[in-house]
Design an enzyme around this catalytic site. Structure first.
Site, PDB file in Angstrom:
ATOM      1  CG  ASP A   1      -1.901   1.181   1.126  1.00 60.41           C
ATOM      2  OD1 ASP A   1      -2.331   1.498  -0.005  1.00 60.41           O
ATOM      3  OD2 ASP A   1      -2.197   1.797   2.157  1.00 60.41           O
TER       4      ASP A   1
ATOM      5  N   GLY B   1       0.581   4.249   1.307  1.00 65.54           N
ATOM      6  CA  GLY B   1       0.539   5.269   2.348  1.00 65.54           C
ATOM      7  C   GLY B   1      -0.720   6.105   2.233  1.00 65.54           C
ATOM      8  N   GLY B   2      -1.480   5.839   1.187  1.00 61.39           N
ATOM      9  CA  GLY B   2      -2.739   6.557   1.003  1.00 61.39           C
ATOM     10  C   GLY B   2      -3.694   6.332   2.167  1.00 61.39           C
TER      11      GLY B   2
ATOM     12  CG  HIS C   1      -9.613 -19.719  13.431  1.00 57.81           C
ATOM     13  ND1 HIS C   1     -10.190 -20.852  12.901  1.00 57.81           N
ATOM     14  CD2 HIS C   1     -10.580 -18.764  13.425  1.00 57.81           C
ATOM     15  CE1 HIS C   1     -11.468 -20.592  12.608  1.00 57.81           C
ATOM     16  NE2 HIS C   1     -11.723 -19.336  12.912  1.00 57.81           N
TER      17      HIS C   1
ATOM     18  N   GLY D   1     -11.177   3.757  -0.788  1.00 58.50           N
ATOM     19  CA  GLY D   1     -12.090   4.685  -0.141  1.00 58.50           C
ATOM     20  C   GLY D   1     -13.429   4.066   0.221  1.00 58.50           C
TER      21      GLY D   1
ATOM     22  CG  ASP E   1      -6.071  -5.044   1.791  1.00 58.60           C
ATOM     23  OD1 ASP E   1      -6.634  -4.451   0.861  1.00 58.60           O
ATOM     24  OD2 ASP E   1      -5.738  -4.482   2.852  1.00 58.60           O
TER      25      ASP E   1
END
Length: 376
Positions: A92, A94-95, A340, A221, A271
């Site tokens: 990612d 850093g947004g 788990h 977003g 994610d």
RNA sequence: GGGGAGAUACCAAAGUGGCCAACUGGGGCAGACUGUAACUCUGCUGGCGUACGCCUUCGUAGGUUCGAAUCCUGCUCUCCCCA
């Protein structure tokens, strides 16, 4: 990097595919465990690969840049060498920190000025520097630098924010073209659709973005404070506009139900910190709903953590023991719960894939959504 | 035997005339968590009631006072020091 679509069902937008990367193939739909600081919290790389079945993990530009610092990662030979994960890595940009660290950052046309959450030191992230850092980290998939617009943003703010994200995207693309991969493997930039909860902004953003040739496209977003119905509505607007033959990544999502609903709407990649963070906080996800393992009712339940679970931890340990560990703040409790949950998430998307390929996804999803919403 | 200190809710510990059903920790019980400032955060924790409130509580039995966890007396118990 290229994407092969295996099957597309008739009564759903759900797809099954394979994303080929130089660090291995990713069978979609896929869930990508989040390893912010270079590690998926509490989980060994061996377990990620062999037990959980992860095919790709995330890293975070902001966090890795602050610690251990880009130099160290370069010296190590990239993040793959540094953390020992030999599969694909997505970073990612850093947004998201632009969003989550809203109190200690300032946005300008140039970029984002952050104050380190660690020591208060001041740092400037620009689209260019963020691409450079991700190059150095060695990410297979590099995310564009964007402003993750808060879910409650007013129309005018969302519109301005989107415009900034789009100008930053152009600079990211330019910087990608000007620079080379660091460690001999391909690095692909994924642009990100923003636009808040406003269909016209989302539509315009999606159309704008597909003009940029990429190996995949992301929707950002969402799941940032807006009602769930708005999230689904935005996916409904954006997904059909994105190219059929490229993977679609819904950033930061989500609950198991969110994921199934999004797969149904044509999303391929996900994610979320939920399986690990909520796991550490005592929440377990199962096929039959969620468990708050801290609740008293599990204190003397000596049945396996998850009878249907695919991880060794599900059968190795009992609910009562796991509850004891979590309640006692024993670190093994966090590890077991995380392992788990991640195993469950990976099982979920794998099963979704199987159902897509056999043409039964829609029915299966409808049943699962009901089961998953239960609290045990 | 002599001297001193103390007994407050599940535990520890504030409170020393009314703002006290009683600070604060811990424990307990719930809840939250979505591109990780998170092994974090929030709420409740004498009884009944949604709530205003009412009832019963600060070792125990009495007393002083308009009013007591707080002041006085007896009793019980605990701890420390000296013999």
């Amino acid at each position: 990097m290229n994407f092969t679509l295996k099957h597309q069902a008739f009564n759903t937008a759900a797809r099954a595919g394979v994303l080929h990367t130089e660090h291995g193939d990713i069978e979609t739909p896929i869930f990508m465990p989040v390893g912010t600081a270079g590690s998926v919290k509490g989980i060994h790389v061996r377990d990620l690969k062999d037990d959980i079945g992860a095919q790709i993990i995330l890293g975070n530009t902001y966090h890795l840049y602050l610690r251990p610092g880009t130099d160290i990662i370069e010296q190590a030979g990239g993040l793959h060498k540094f953390n020992g994960w030999s599969g694909p890595i997505l970073t990612d940009s850093g947004g998201y920190q632009v969003f989550s660290l809203g109190d200690i950052r300032k946005l300008t046309e140039e970029g984002a000025r952050f104050q380190s959450h660690i020591d208060g030191s001041r740092h400037l992230f620009t689209p260019e520097s963020v691409i450079d850092i991700q190059r150095k980290i060695g990410a297979d998939i590099i995310m564009a630098f964007d402003e993750c617009t808060p879910g409650d943003a007013e129309y005018d703010y969302a519109k301005k924010s989107l415009a900034l994200t789009q100008r930053w995207l152009d600079r990211c693309v330019e910087q990608m073209e000007k620079t080379q991969p660091r460690y001999g493997h391909q690095q692909s930039l994924f642009p990100i659709v923003q636009g808040g909860v406003y269909p016209d902004l989302r539509e315009a953003a999606a159309k704008n973005i597909i003009a940029i040739p990429s190996d995949g496209y992301a929707i950002g977003g969402l799941s940032v404070g807006e009602p769930e119905a708005d999230m689904y509505a935005m996916i409904d607007v954006v997904a059909p506009i994105l190219p059929q033959d490229k993977p679609r990544y819904l950033m930061g999502v989500g609950t198991p139900v969110n994921i199934l609903e999004a797969i149904d709407r044509g999303i391929d990649m996900f994610d979320c910190v939920m399986p690990t963070r909520n796991g550490r906080n005592g929440m377990l996800f199962t096929q039959n709903g969620t468990i708050n393992i801290k609740n008293k009712r599990w204190a003397d339940d000596f049945s396996p953590v998850d009878q249907d679970g695919t991880s060794f931890v599900d059968h190795q340990y009992s609910k009562a023991f796991l509850r004891h560990l979590i309640v006692s703040n024993e670190m093994l409790g966090s590890q077991i719960a995380s392992q788990h949950n991640l195993s469950f998430y990976l099982w979920l998307v794998k099963e979704a894939r199987t159902q897509i390929l056999t043409g039964n996804f829609k029915n299966w999803k409808e049943e699962m959504v009901i089961k998953l919403a239960q609290r045990l």
